[in-house]
Design a protein around this motif. Structure first.
Motif, mmCIF file in Angstrom:
data_model
loop_
_atom_site.group_PDB
_atom_site.id
_atom_site.type_symbol
_atom_site.label_atom_id
_atom_site.label_comp_id
_atom_site.label_asym_id
_atom_site.label_seq_id
_atom_site.Cartn_x
_atom_site.Cartn_y
_atom_site.Cartn_z
ATOM 1 N N ARG A 228 5.370 2.200 14.074
ATOM 2 C CA ARG A 228 5.007 1.917 15.468
ATOM 3 C C ARG A 228 4.226 3.077 16.068
ATOM 4 N NH1 ARG A 228 8.790 -0.701 19.839
ATOM 5 N NH2 ARG A 228 6.748 -0.422 20.865
ATOM 6 N N HIS A 229 4.637 4.279 15.713
ATOM 7 C CA HIS A 229 3.920 5.460 16.199
ATOM 8 C C HIS A 229 2.475 5.467 15.683
ATOM 9 C CE1 HIS A 229 3.290 9.634 17.423
ATOM 10 N NE2 HIS A 229 2.775 9.839 16.218
ATOM 11 N N VAL A 230 2.336 5.154 14.373
ATOM 12 C CA VAL A 230 0.993 5.101 13.794
ATOM 13 C C VAL A 230 0.175 3.991 14.434
ATOM 14 C CG1 VAL A 230 -0.283 4.617 11.662
ATOM 15 C CG2 VAL A 230 1.717 6.126 11.610
ATOM 16 N N ALA A 231 0.835 2.852 14.711
ATOM 17 C CA ALA A 231 0.121 1.705 15.283
ATOM 18 C C ALA A 231 -0.505 2.028 16.629
ATOM 19 C CB ALA A 231 1.075 0.520 15.415
ATOM 20 N N GLU A 232 -0.006 3.018 17.347
ATOM 21 C CA GLU A 232 -0.523 3.349 18.669
ATOM 22 C C GLU A 232 -1.597 4.433 18.636
ATOM 23 O OE1 GLU A 232 2.792 4.226 21.178
ATOM 24 O OE2 GLU A 232 3.495 2.147 21.216
ATOM 25 N N ILE B 51 3.776 -3.805 13.530
ATOM 26 C CA ILE B 51 2.563 -4.325 14.151
ATOM 27 C C ILE B 51 2.923 -5.322 15.237
ATOM 28 C CG2 ILE B 51 0.505 -5.726 13.750
ATOM 29 C CD1 ILE B 51 0.331 -4.511 10.950
ATOM 30 N N GLY B 52 3.825 -6.234 14.916
ATOM 31 C CA GLY B 52 4.236 -7.237 15.894
ATOM 32 C C GLY B 52 4.883 -6.621 17.110
ATOM 33 N N ALA B 53 5.758 -5.613 16.887
ATOM 34 C CA ALA B 53 6.428 -4.964 18.019
ATOM 35 C C ALA B 53 5.432 -4.224 18.912
ATOM 36 C CB ALA B 53 7.492 -3.996 17.490
ATOM 37 N N THR B 54 4.430 -3.600 18.282
ATOM 38 C CA THR B 54 3.429 -2.873 19.066
ATOM 39 C C THR B 54 2.598 -3.825 19.923
ATOM 40 O OG1 THR B 54 3.290 -1.186 17.343
ATOM 41 C CG2 THR B 54 1.476 -1.286 18.909
ATOM 42 N N ALA C 144 -11.326 -3.587 16.128
ATOM 43 C CA ALA C 144 -11.306 -5.062 16.055
ATOM 44 C C ALA C 144 -10.835 -5.648 17.376
ATOM 45 C CB ALA C 144 -10.401 -5.512 14.917
ATOM 46 N N TRP C 145 -11.258 -6.884 17.615
ATOM 47 C CA TRP C 145 -10.938 -7.533 18.900
ATOM 48 C C TRP C 145 -9.447 -7.783 19.066
ATOM 49 C CZ3 TRP C 145 -8.382 -12.152 18.711
ATOM 50 C CH2 TRP C 145 -8.409 -12.822 17.476
ATOM 51 N N TRP C 146 -8.766 -7.893 17.936
ATOM 52 C CA TRP C 146 -7.352 -8.244 18.058
ATOM 53 C C TRP C 146 -6.452 -7.015 18.209
ATOM 54 C CZ3 TRP C 146 -5.209 -5.748 13.994
ATOM 55 C CH2 TRP C 146 -6.017 -5.567 12.861
ATOM 56 N N ALA C 147 -7.029 -5.816 18.121
ATOM 57 C CA ALA C 147 -6.229 -4.606 18.272
ATOM 58 C C ALA C 147 -6.180 -4.225 19.746
ATOM 59 C CB ALA C 147 -6.844 -3.468 17.462
ATOM 60 N N PRO C 148 -5.076 -4.466 20.456
ATOM 61 C CA PRO C 148 -5.001 -4.223 21.896
ATOM 62 C C PRO C 148 -5.246 -2.748 22.218
ATOM 63 C CG PRO C 148 -2.825 -4.608 20.973
ATOM 64 C CD PRO C 148 -3.794 -4.920 19.893
ATOM 65 N N HIS C 149 -5.959 -2.551 23.280
ATOM 66 C CA HIS C 149 -6.285 -1.196 23.732
ATOM 67 C C HIS C 149 -7.008 -0.406 22.644
ATOM 68 C CE1 HIS C 149 -3.913 -1.200 27.556
ATOM 69 N NE2 HIS C 149 -3.367 -2.233 26.922
ATOM 70 N N HIS C 150 -7.627 -1.108 21.722
ATOM 71 C CA HIS C 150 -8.398 -0.471 20.650
ATOM 72 C C HIS C 150 -7.552 0.525 19.855
ATOM 73 C CE1 HIS C 150 -11.989 -2.313 22.243
ATOM 74 N NE2 HIS C 150 -11.672 -1.861 23.446
ATOM 75 N N TYR C 151 -6.380 0.056 19.442
ATOM 76 C CA TYR C 151 -5.513 0.903 18.628
ATOM 77 C C TYR C 151 -6.046 0.950 17.196
ATOM 78 C CZ TYR C 151 -1.919 1.033 22.263
ATOM 79 O OH TYR C 151 -1.230 1.244 23.419
ATOM 80 N N TYR C 152 -6.487 2.128 16.762
ATOM 81 C CA TYR C 152 -6.939 2.299 15.387
ATOM 82 C C TYR C 152 -5.767 2.160 14.421
ATOM 83 C CZ TYR C 152 -8.162 4.929 11.182
ATOM 84 O OH TYR C 152 -8.341 5.327 9.893
ATOM 85 N N ILE D 152 -3.278 0.154 14.376
ATOM 86 C CA ILE D 152 -2.973 -1.218 13.972
ATOM 87 C C ILE D 152 -3.888 -1.648 12.833
ATOM 88 C CG2 ILE D 152 -3.070 -3.625 14.710
ATOM 89 C CD1 ILE D 152 -1.895 -2.868 17.309
ATOM 90 N N GLU D 153 -5.164 -1.247 12.932
ATOM 91 C CA GLU D 153 -6.069 -1.561 11.831
ATOM 92 C C GLU D 153 -5.606 -0.891 10.534
ATOM 93 O OE1 GLU D 153 -9.827 -0.182 13.336
ATOM 94 O OE2 GLU D 153 -10.392 -2.221 13.943
ATOM 95 N N LEU D 154 -5.169 0.359 10.679
ATOM 96 C CA LEU D 154 -4.693 1.095 9.505
ATOM 97 C C LEU D 154 -3.468 0.412 8.889
ATOM 98 C CD1 LEU D 154 -5.203 3.689 7.848
ATOM 99 C CD2 LEU D 154 -3.545 4.828 9.348
ATOM 100 N N LEU D 155 -2.502 0.027 9.752
ATOM 101 C CA LEU D 155 -1.306 -0.650 9.253
ATOM 102 C C LEU D 155 -1.630 -2.023 8.671
ATOM 103 C CD1 LEU D 155 1.491 0.171 11.872
ATOM 104 C CD2 LEU D 155 1.149 1.160 9.609
ATOM 105 N N ALA D 156 -2.583 -2.708 9.287
ATOM 106 C CA ALA D 156 -2.974 -4.020 8.765
ATOM 107 C C ALA D 156 -3.559 -3.883 7.369
ATOM 108 C CB ALA D 156 -3.977 -4.682 9.696
#
Length: 848
Positions: free
Chosen positions: A453-457, A311-314, A465-473, A475-479
């Motif tokens: 990382r692949h999933v995060a994108e 998540i951090g790397a993405t 969510a506002w904190w997911a850059p470019h509206h990456y779904y 990242i929400e899943l990984l979170a």
């Protein structure tokens, strides 16, 4: 003219001539145990016949002499020379067992020949005279000095411990020992002359060998004299068996019966000796699945780190852009180059500036390497992402993941597979599994990181969510996944329960502590020995401190840690009342302490730690070690979970100031279990060494000697020559050695002399046929691999009988002067000292 004097008769002449030979040879003089050579003594007995024949031939008419000499030689001497002629040719006199048996026969012959020499003196000279005996090898004053009383207990100022703690430990232990002595009617002086029995490490092999020795002590009535029972690893199995049985009020006879039939408790132990062996397929499957489940739970901790890193790397890559890492490499590389030049200039300056320059250089070099590694990881992810988008199937990913999981699970579960119970096969399989896991796990971790990382994108809708850059779904899943993993890893995980330690402890308890089937109630360590019949039990473990900066631990990276009824702790971190310590939220119990003391396969192993493998062993759950919270640290104790597992993997925050302490097998620092007895200045110590030592390097014994000398100035100088086997036969001359312990003056304790009897796992060639047969079938005996914990009945009995044989040999008439059932330990040791101790040179003498 004076009358001519009467001429001597032929009998007088013959008696005179034969007596001149007889009274000056070993036939009538003691054979010093320390110096005498048994083969030469036998040859002297043979020579007596030739001397008698020569006297009879030279003096015809010596009828009286001839009749007496012939009668004595044929009826007294000949049976012994005939018995030992072939034994001498077979080399039996080269072993101590055979030599001791010969000495017993020789002593009986010598007494009769001494009487015969007195008769011959009357025949030759008309008067009675009995020859004096030569002085013993060790003079009585020297022997008496070895038996001057020694107060026992920790001396004041021991390793910096507060006097209050030292006094508390001494008071509690002396009270228990005094009560036990009163119970057994001991005449030993109060607070003096402690007897210590030490049972070494070595798994079930050492436990079985030690059992044979203990059975002989019980049979001879000497187990009652043992004040301290100090055990480590496998010796702790038998030690805990003694503590549980005798402490519950059982008589010494319950653990005796060295020559059968088995008393009930020994029979129960024998039937359960294959404690790690599954009873059936169901039991085997339960052990495998339980171990695998524990491994999966442990993996939540590193998986959480990987998910968070992804998540951090993405997020970082999204905001930093593709040019960040190349620029970072240039900047950090330039900074490192500048630091190198600066360091070269600072080398000419004073020490303070040189140190600062070195630290700055190290810091900048680490930044440059980190930037380079991050760039490589980023480039690797780009290739991985292209591969996935190019059409890698889910089936391929699933098959690779399953294969990797099986490989990583192999080392932890391989010990439970019945087909791999042979030590050689299991060792090869385990080594192969470790090699494969060592290659696959780093690749698997990198693969999971890239996959996350692949999933995060993965893109999402505008409701992300506002904190997911470019509206990456993704990242929400990984979170969400990270939240679930954190719940398990941080709040639910107990690495003491998910490790094989739990299974190991339960199996050991069932065999060595429980007295009946199904009685699995824990026996709190603070409540052991309610009857007062058992010795005070000292259970030795190792405290692993790989990040300690204490000068004394820079090389060892570990310290001694002790469990006992009243006090538990270490001189390095301090002691607390045993009732104040907790293991998995409950009071410390005997089975847990025994299992910790025998935690041989661990990620940290004291002096034998392998820093390059600690992370791998932790990840693979090959870890019998145990985490315990310090009793003297305030705050919530909880359970050792996420942080302890990560600390164990990377060796972080594992020093003497940590709240959580990592313990493992006591043999990882000292495998003889003698160290704590020396700290308490025990007068008489019997060490039973059952460790695996096929090369007879005496690593355990000499490690003890080194630790004692360095830590406390206690000097022990064992002579092990007779214990080393003959390369041609594989047989040793002796099973044991006996030597002095020189205690220096320290604190409130004066200099003193103790005595150490060390019994080694060895063969001399005259063991029972059962032992011979087993050794023929298994040439590694008696030093088969400690990895073999699956003893069958024959194997169990071979090691037990060897222990009985070794112990019985220490009560031979030659060693004990005919007193084969000495009334006390002290009386036994005095007999042994008279025959086994060498006189000390004046420069080496220590006056108590």
């Amino acid at each position: 003219m004076d009358p001519l004097p009467d001429l001597p008769t032929p009998d007088q002449c013959a008696a005179h001539e034969f007596l001149a030979d007889l009274r000056t040879r070993i036939t009538t003089q003691p054979l010093p145990y320390q110096y005498g050579v048994e083969a030469r003594a036998l040859e002297s007995l043979w020579a007596v016949f030739e001397q008698a024949r020569a006297a009879m031939k030279k003096h015809p008419g010596s009828e009286k002499f001839a009749d007496a000499a012939t009668q004595k030689l044929n009826l007294v001497v000949r049976p012994i020379t005939a018995k030992w002629h072939r034994a001498h040719e077979d080399g039996r006199l080269n072993s101590r067992d055979g030599a001791d048996e010969f000495r017993g026969d020789l002593a009986g012959v010598q007494r009769q020949l001494q009487d015969f020499a007195e008769e011959l003196h009357v025949m030759a000279y008309g008067s009675k005279f009995r020859d004096g005996l030569s002085a013993p090898a060790i003079a009585k004053p020297d022997l008496d000095q070895c038996f001057e009383e020694v107060p026992f207990g920790l001396p004041a100022g021991t390793r910096g411990l507060p006097d209050k703690i030292i006094q508390g430990i001494n008071t509690a232990e002396r009270a228990d020992i005094a009560a036990r002595r009163r119970h057994h009617g001991s005449a030993a002086s109060a607070g003096r002359n402690a007897v210590g029995l030490a049972l070494s490490g070595g798994g079930i092999r050492s436990a079985t060998f030690s059992l044979g020795v203990v059975q002989v002590l019980a049979d001879r009535g000497l187990l009652k004299d043992v004040d301290f029972l100090s055990t480590v690893s496998g010796g702790g199995y038998t030690g805990s068996f003694l503590t549980a049985r005798l402490g519950a009020g059982g008589p010494d006879a319950d653990v005796g019966g060295p020559h059968g039939p088995d008393p009930g408790p020994v029979q129960y132990l024998r039937y359960h000796a294959k404690f790690l062996n599954p009873v059936n397929l169901k039991d085997s499957w339960t052990m495998v699945t339980g171990t695998f489940a524990g491994m999966l739970l442990n993996w939540t901790a590193p998986l959480l780190v990987i998910v968070l890193a992804a998540i951090g790397a993405t997020v970082f890559a999204t905001y930093a852009g593709a040019t960040f890492w190349p620029a970072a490499i240039k900047i950090t590389g330039a900074l490192a180059g500048f630091a190198l030049i600066l360091y070269g200039w600072l080398l000419r300056k004073e020490k303070t500036w040189r140190i600062r320059g070195g630290k700055f250089l190290g810091f900048t070099a680490a930044l440059a390497l980190a930037a380079g590694a991050a760039w490589l990881a980023d480039r690797g992810f780009a290739a991985f992402d292209d591969w996935l988008w190019a059409g890698a199937s889910r089936q391929q990913l699933g098959a690779a993941g399953l294969l990797a999981m099986l490989v990583t699970a192999g080392p932890a579960i391989i010990r439970f597979l019945p087909v791999l119970q042979k030590p050689a096969v299991r060792r090869i399989a385990l080594q192969a599994a470790l090699w494969l896991a060592g290659l696959i796990i780093p690749l698997l971790a990198l693969f999971l990181f890239y996959l996350c990382r692949h999933v995060a994108e993965w893109p999402a809708s505008n409701t992300a969510a506002w904190w997911a850059p470019h509206h990456y779904y993704g990242i929400e899943l990984l979170a969400t996944a990270a939240g679930v993993l954190a719940l398990v890893a941080i709040f639910l995980l107990n690495v003491n329960l998910t490790a094989p330690h739990r299974l190991y402890r339960e199996r050991l308890a069932k065999t060595f502590i429980q007295s009946t089937e199904g009685d699995d109630r824990p026996l709190p360590l603070a409540e052991i020995n309610p009857s007062g019949r058992a010795p005070y039990h000292l259970i030795n473990t190792t405290l692993n401190l790989p990040t300690s900066e204490l000068p004394a631990l820079r090389d060892r990276k570990c310290a001694f840690f002790l469990f006992s009824r009243h006090w538990t702790g270490s001189a390095t971190i301090g002691y607390a009342r045993t009732g104040d310590w907790r293991t998995n939220g409950a009071p410390v119990d005997l089975a847990t302490a025994m299992a910790i003391s025998g935690a041989a396969a661990s990620s940290y192993m004291g002096l034998g730690s392998m820093p390059t493998l600690t992370a791998l062993l932790t990840f693979l759950n090959v870890r019998l070690g145990f985490w315990i919270h310090r009793a003297d640290k305030a705050g919530l104790r909880g359970a050792p979970g996420f942080s302890c597992l990560l600390r164990e993997m990377v060796g972080w925050d594992m020093d003497e100031n940590s709240r959580w302490l990592n313990l493992s097998d006591g043999g990882h620092i000292e495998n003889m279990a003698v160290y704590e007895l020396l700290r308490r200045r025990a007068k008489f110590i019997l060490c039973v060494d059952g460790e695996a030592d096929p090369a007879f390097n005496f690593e355990g014994l000499l490690t003890l000697v080194r630790h004692a000398q360095i830590d406390y100035g206690i000097r022990i100088e064992p002579d092990v020559k007779a214990l080393r086997p003959d390369p041609a036969t594989g047989c040793s001359q002796a099973h044991a050695l006996f030597c002095r312990i020189h205690y220096p003056p320290t604190g409130d304790a004066p200099a003193a002399v103790g005595l150490l009897l060390y019994a080694k796992l060895s063969v001399t060639g005259n063991e029972s046929e059962l032992v011979h047969r087993y050794r023929t079938l298994h040439p590694e005996f008696p030093h088969e691999s400690t990895a073999d914990q699956f003893f069958n009945e024959e194997q169990f009995e071979a090691y037990r009988q060897l222990g009985v044989h070794v112990a019985e040999g220490l009560f031979s008439p030659a060693l004990t002067g005919g007193q084969t059932h000495p009334p006390t330990f002290a009386a036994w040791y005095r007999r042994l000292a008279a025959n086994l101790l060498m006189p000390e040179a004046p420069t080496g003498a220590v006056s108590p």
